[in-house]
Design a protein around this motif. Structure first.
Motif, PDB file in Angstrom:
ATOM      1  N   PHE A  41      40.493  29.904  11.897  1.00 49.78           N
ATOM      2  CA  PHE A  41      40.773  31.134  11.200  1.00 49.78           C
ATOM      3  C   PHE A  41      41.772  31.836  12.128  1.00 49.78           C
ATOM      4  O   PHE A  41      42.591  32.683  11.627  1.00 49.78           O
ATOM      5  N   ARG A  42      41.552  32.060  13.313  1.00 50.62           N
ATOM      6  CA  ARG A  42      42.387  32.690  14.180  1.00 50.62           C
ATOM      7  C   ARG A  42      44.061  32.247  14.106  1.00 50.62           C
ATOM      8  O   ARG A  42      44.740  33.122  13.764  1.00 50.62           O
ATOM      9  N   TYR A  43      44.272  30.979  14.024  1.00 51.73           N
ATOM     10  CA  TYR A  43      45.385  30.667  13.822  1.00 51.73           C
ATOM     11  C   TYR A  43      45.990  30.943  12.423  1.00 51.73           C
ATOM     12  O   TYR A  43      47.185  31.093  12.065  1.00 51.73           O
ATOM     13  N   LEU A  44      44.996  30.867  11.516  1.00 57.69           N
ATOM     14  CA  LEU A  44      45.513  30.917  10.073  1.00 57.69           C
ATOM     15  C   LEU A  44      46.043  32.511  10.149  1.00 57.69           C
ATOM     16  O   LEU A  44      47.026  32.864   9.556  1.00 57.69           O
ATOM     17  N   VAL A  45      45.281  33.587  10.689  1.00 59.21           N
ATOM     18  CA  VAL A  45      45.741  34.756  10.731  1.00 59.21           C
ATOM     19  C   VAL A  45      47.245  34.929  11.414  1.00 59.21           C
ATOM     20  O   VAL A  45      48.100  35.684  10.932  1.00 59.21           O
ATOM     21  N   LEU A  46      47.104  34.322  12.558  1.00 60.19           N
ATOM     22  CA  LEU A  46      48.317  34.371  13.356  1.00 60.19           C
ATOM     23  C   LEU A  46      49.529  33.789  12.347  1.00 60.19           C
ATOM     24  O   LEU A  46      50.701  34.413  12.586  1.00 60.19           O
ATOM     25  N   SER A  47      49.503  32.647  11.944  1.00 59.63           N
ATOM     26  CA  SER A  47      50.344  31.991  11.005  1.00 59.63           C
ATOM     27  C   SER A  47      50.669  33.236   9.796  1.00 59.63           C
ATOM     28  O   SER A  47      51.982  33.191   9.537  1.00 59.63           O
ATOM     29  N   LEU A  48      49.865  33.838   9.354  1.00 54.14           N
ATOM     30  CA  LEU A  48      50.066  34.832   8.186  1.00 54.14           C
ATOM     31  C   LEU A  48      51.073  35.769   8.942  1.00 54.14           C
ATOM     32  O   LEU A  48      52.150  36.381   8.071  1.00 54.14           O
ATOM     33  N   LEU A  49      50.682  36.371  10.175  1.00 53.97           N
ATOM     34  CA  LEU A  49      51.807  37.440  10.836  1.00 53.97           C
ATOM     35  C   LEU A  49      52.981  36.785  10.849  1.00 53.97           C
ATOM     36  O   LEU A  49      54.040  37.452  10.589  1.00 53.97           O
TER      37      LEU A  49
END
Length: 135
Positions: A41-49
């Protein structure tokens, strides 16, 4: 209010991922395969940014907070507040509050990630068409 220790780590990694946008989502998928849902989930949010930076919806800067990125996305008119707020709320709870996240919750946020990018692309294309029609 001081930034949580993890926030500095996230900011540094986010700066690195800007030059390799595909890596963030690959890291989300890898952690998902390893059943580390919070890391995925952390990387998903970083990817979104990273993806919103790539689309020039936001400008990634090491000093910015998640609250600043959320506000920037909303102010752009390309990301609805009701769509982005739950993602950041859950991210903060998981990353900084050490709350759990289930695979089912992750899957909902992953689908929302895809919708947010598609919607941003559609709004950007409509904006370009509007500008082209005025010239």
């Amino acid at each position: 209010k001081a930034k949580p220790k993890n926030a500095d780590e996230d900011a540094l990694e986010l700066e690195e991922l800007v030059s390799r946008p595909e890596d963030a989502l690959a890291l989300a998928d890898k952690n998902l395969e390893l059943a580390d849902i919070p890391a995925a989930f952390r990387y998903l949010v970083l990817s979104l940014l990273v993806q919103m930076n790539r689309r020039e919806v936001i400008a990634v800067r090491i000093y910015k907070t998640n609250r600043m990125y959320r506000a920037e996305m909303i102010a752009s008119g390309k990301v609805p507040e009701e769509e982005i707020t739950p993602i950041f709320r859950k991210f903060n709870a998981v990353r900084f509050g050490h709350r759990p996240i289930t695979r089912a919750e992750y899957d909902v946020f992953r689908a929302q990630y895809d919708r947010l990018l598609q919607d941003a692309d559609a709004r950007i294309a409509a904006e370009k068409r509007g500008k082209a029609g005025k010239s």
